[in-house]
Design an enzyme around this catalytic site. Structure first.
Site, mmCIF file in Angstrom:
data_model
loop_
_atom_site.group_PDB
_atom_site.id
_atom_site.type_symbol
_atom_site.label_atom_id
_atom_site.label_comp_id
_atom_site.label_asym_id
_atom_site.label_seq_id
_atom_site.Cartn_x
_atom_site.Cartn_y
_atom_site.Cartn_z
ATOM 1 N N SER A 146 0.854 -1.192 0.000
ATOM 2 C CA SER A 146 0.000 0.000 0.000
ATOM 3 C C SER A 146 0.886 1.238 0.000
ATOM 4 C CB SER A 146 -0.877 0.027 1.259
ATOM 5 O OG SER A 146 -1.538 1.277 1.365
ATOM 6 N N TYR A 160 -1.548 -0.552 10.297
ATOM 7 C CA TYR A 160 -1.706 -1.060 8.931
ATOM 8 C C TYR A 160 -0.548 -0.585 8.054
ATOM 9 C CZ TYR A 160 -3.631 -1.228 4.157
ATOM 10 O OH TYR A 160 -3.812 -1.438 2.809
HETATM 11 P P1 NAP Z 1 -11.339 -6.120 0.268
HETATM 12 O O1 NAP Z 1 -12.211 -5.663 -0.852
HETATM 13 O O2 NAP Z 1 -11.764 -5.906 1.675
HETATM 14 O O3 NAP Z 1 -11.009 -7.662 0.022
HETATM 15 C C1 NAP Z 1 -10.179 -8.308 0.913
HETATM 16 C C2 NAP Z 1 -10.075 -9.759 0.537
HETATM 17 O O4 NAP Z 1 -9.127 -10.354 1.439
HETATM 18 C C3 NAP Z 1 -11.372 -10.523 0.685
HETATM 19 O O5 NAP Z 1 -11.475 -11.467 -0.359
HETATM 20 C C4 NAP Z 1 -11.207 -11.232 2.017
HETATM 21 O O6 NAP Z 1 -11.866 -12.481 2.105
HETATM 22 C C5 NAP Z 1 -9.718 -11.476 2.024
HETATM 23 N N1 NAP Z 1 -9.196 -11.687 3.368
HETATM 24 C C6 NAP Z 1 -9.252 -10.857 4.445
HETATM 25 N N2 NAP Z 1 -8.671 -11.437 5.501
HETATM 26 C C7 NAP Z 1 -8.245 -12.652 5.078
HETATM 27 C C8 NAP Z 1 -7.579 -13.722 5.696
HETATM 28 N N3 NAP Z 1 -7.236 -13.680 7.000
HETATM 29 N N4 NAP Z 1 -7.314 -14.849 4.977
HETATM 30 C C9 NAP Z 1 -7.665 -14.916 3.676
HETATM 31 N N5 NAP Z 1 -8.304 -13.923 3.021
HETATM 32 C C10 NAP Z 1 -8.582 -12.817 3.731
HETATM 33 O O7 NAP Z 1 -9.897 -5.437 0.179
HETATM 34 P P2 NAP Z 1 -9.072 -4.850 -1.081
HETATM 35 O O8 NAP Z 1 -9.260 -3.389 -1.095
HETATM 36 O O9 NAP Z 1 -9.304 -5.659 -2.295
HETATM 37 O O10 NAP Z 1 -7.594 -5.107 -0.539
HETATM 38 C C11 NAP Z 1 -6.747 -6.079 -1.122
HETATM 39 C C12 NAP Z 1 -5.327 -5.732 -0.736
HETATM 40 O O11 NAP Z 1 -5.016 -4.436 -1.237
HETATM 41 C C13 NAP Z 1 -5.103 -5.664 0.764
HETATM 42 O O12 NAP Z 1 -3.855 -6.245 1.059
HETATM 43 C C14 NAP Z 1 -5.084 -4.176 1.056
HETATM 44 O O13 NAP Z 1 -4.315 -3.871 2.195
HETATM 45 C C15 NAP Z 1 -4.473 -3.669 -0.214
HETATM 46 N N6 NAP Z 1 -4.744 -2.245 -0.471
HETATM 47 C C16 NAP Z 1 -6.011 -1.820 -0.713
HETATM 48 C C17 NAP Z 1 -6.235 -0.471 -0.959
HETATM 49 C C18 NAP Z 1 -7.606 0.102 -1.240
HETATM 50 O O14 NAP Z 1 -7.748 1.337 -1.242
HETATM 51 N N7 NAP Z 1 -8.616 -0.707 -1.477
HETATM 52 C C19 NAP Z 1 -5.150 0.432 -0.940
HETATM 53 C C20 NAP Z 1 -3.881 -0.050 -0.692
HETATM 54 C C21 NAP Z 1 -3.694 -1.391 -0.463
HETATM 55 P P3 NAP Z 1 -13.491 -12.579 2.310
HETATM 56 O O15 NAP Z 1 -14.065 -12.183 0.987
HETATM 57 O O16 NAP Z 1 -13.724 -14.004 2.627
HETATM 58 O O17 NAP Z 1 -13.828 -11.637 3.417
#
Ligand code: NAP
Length: 251
Positions: A146, A160
């Site tokens: 991130s 985080y």
């Molecule tokens: P999201 O929409 O909340 O999706 C998160 C996914 O991770 C879901 O499929 C969830 O599973 C899964 N997950 C959560 N905890 C888990 C665990 N303990 N074991 C296995 N799977 C798990 O989040 P996202 O925005 O796509 O984020 C994906 C990555 O991008 C993360 O690492 C986040 O830190 C990073 N990121 C996101 C942003 C942003 O603005 N969105 C910015 C920077 C970085 P379930 O579907 O079963 O709940």
């Protein structure tokens, strides 16, 4: 470019950025294992959508913060795929907005367990299945970090941000550790991306609120992160390892 029938595991692949990676990877010919923690409906719906487009995918449950569950997930992937060529560590969590002096130890342990240890455990299992040192043919790992790793996220969630700083350091170290063994390891650092993660941290209006601080004056889409990840997985990135690619609209 099509990456002929190679096998890819995406942690946190059922929703958000991971789901976009799964869709685009399948369109490019990857066979996709979609890991999720709880939301089986989202993961299974995505599998059906990929199959409807002629792709190959399956869903596999497993909490990346649990070593037993990670081992079980990889055993399932072994049984379905035989070999593994790609891993995307997208599973990640945030916690509600707080200052450090408001954070308890269980929160800190949860964030580090999922974001840091989960990434390391999955990468460890992937290395065992990809490294020429272990008799395999190589592969590529992409960690989803991130821009928070650089910004620090003060008064929002420095826990985080610190977990993503650890992911960056781990990416560089592992890349150098296995560079001679046919494995490339890189990271993508997304900026503000429209997914459910913000609401899960108690800030459903976060994208709307912060859009104006992004130099491009807009949030990114999960597809825009997936495209970068797919490039890092592809043969077009054959000389790229240990790279940390900011995909944040200039932020
Ligand atoms: P999201 O929409 O909340 O999706 C998160 C996914 O991770 C879901 O499929 C969830 O599973 C899964 N997950 C959560 N905890 C888990 C665990 N303990 N074991 C296995 N799977 C798990 O989040 P996202 O925005 O796509 O984020 C994906 C990555 O991008 C993360 O690492 C986040 O830190 C990073 N990121 C996101 C942003 C942003 O603005 N969105 C910015 C920077 C970085 P379930 O579907 O079963 O709940």
């Amino acid at each position: 470019m099509t990456d002929e029938r190679h096998n890819l595991l995406i942690t946190g692949g059922g929703r958000g950025i991971g789901a976009a990676v799964a869709r685009h990877a399948a369109q490019r010919g990857w066979r996709v294992a979609i890991n999720y923690a709880r939301d089986s409906l989202a993961a299974e719906t995505l599998v059906r959508a990929i199959e409807a487009e002629g792709g190959e995918a399956f869903a596999v449950r497993g909490d990346v913060g649990s070593e037993d569950e990670v081992l079980g997930m990889f055993a399932t992937v072994d049984a379905r795929f035989g070999t593994l060529h790609g891993l995307v560590n997208s599973a990640g969590i945030v916690a509600p907005k707080a200052r450090l002096d408001e954070m308890n130890v269980s929160r800190l342990e949860r964030i580090m367990r999922v974001n840091v240890i989960g990434t390391m455990l999955c990468a460890r299992e992937a290395v065992k299945r990809m490294s020429t040192r272990h008799g395999h043919g190589g592969g590529a790992i992409v960690n989803v970090s991130s821009v928070a790793a650089a910004l620090g996220s003060p008064a929002e969630y420095i826990d985080y941000a610190a977990s993503k700083g650890a992911v960056d350091t781990f990416t560089v170290g592992l890349a150098r550790e296995v560079a001679e063994e046919g494995i490339r390891v890189n990271a993508v650092r997304p900026g503000i991306i429209a997914t459910g993660i913000h609401a899960s941290g108690g800030q459903p209006d976060r994208v709307e609120r912060l859009r104006s601080v992004v130099p491009m004056k807009r949030e990114g889409s999960p597809d825009e992160i997936a495209w970068a990840i797919l490039w890092l997985l592809s043969r077009e990135a054959s000389y790229t390892t240990g790279a940390i690619l900011d995909v944040g609209g200039g932020r």
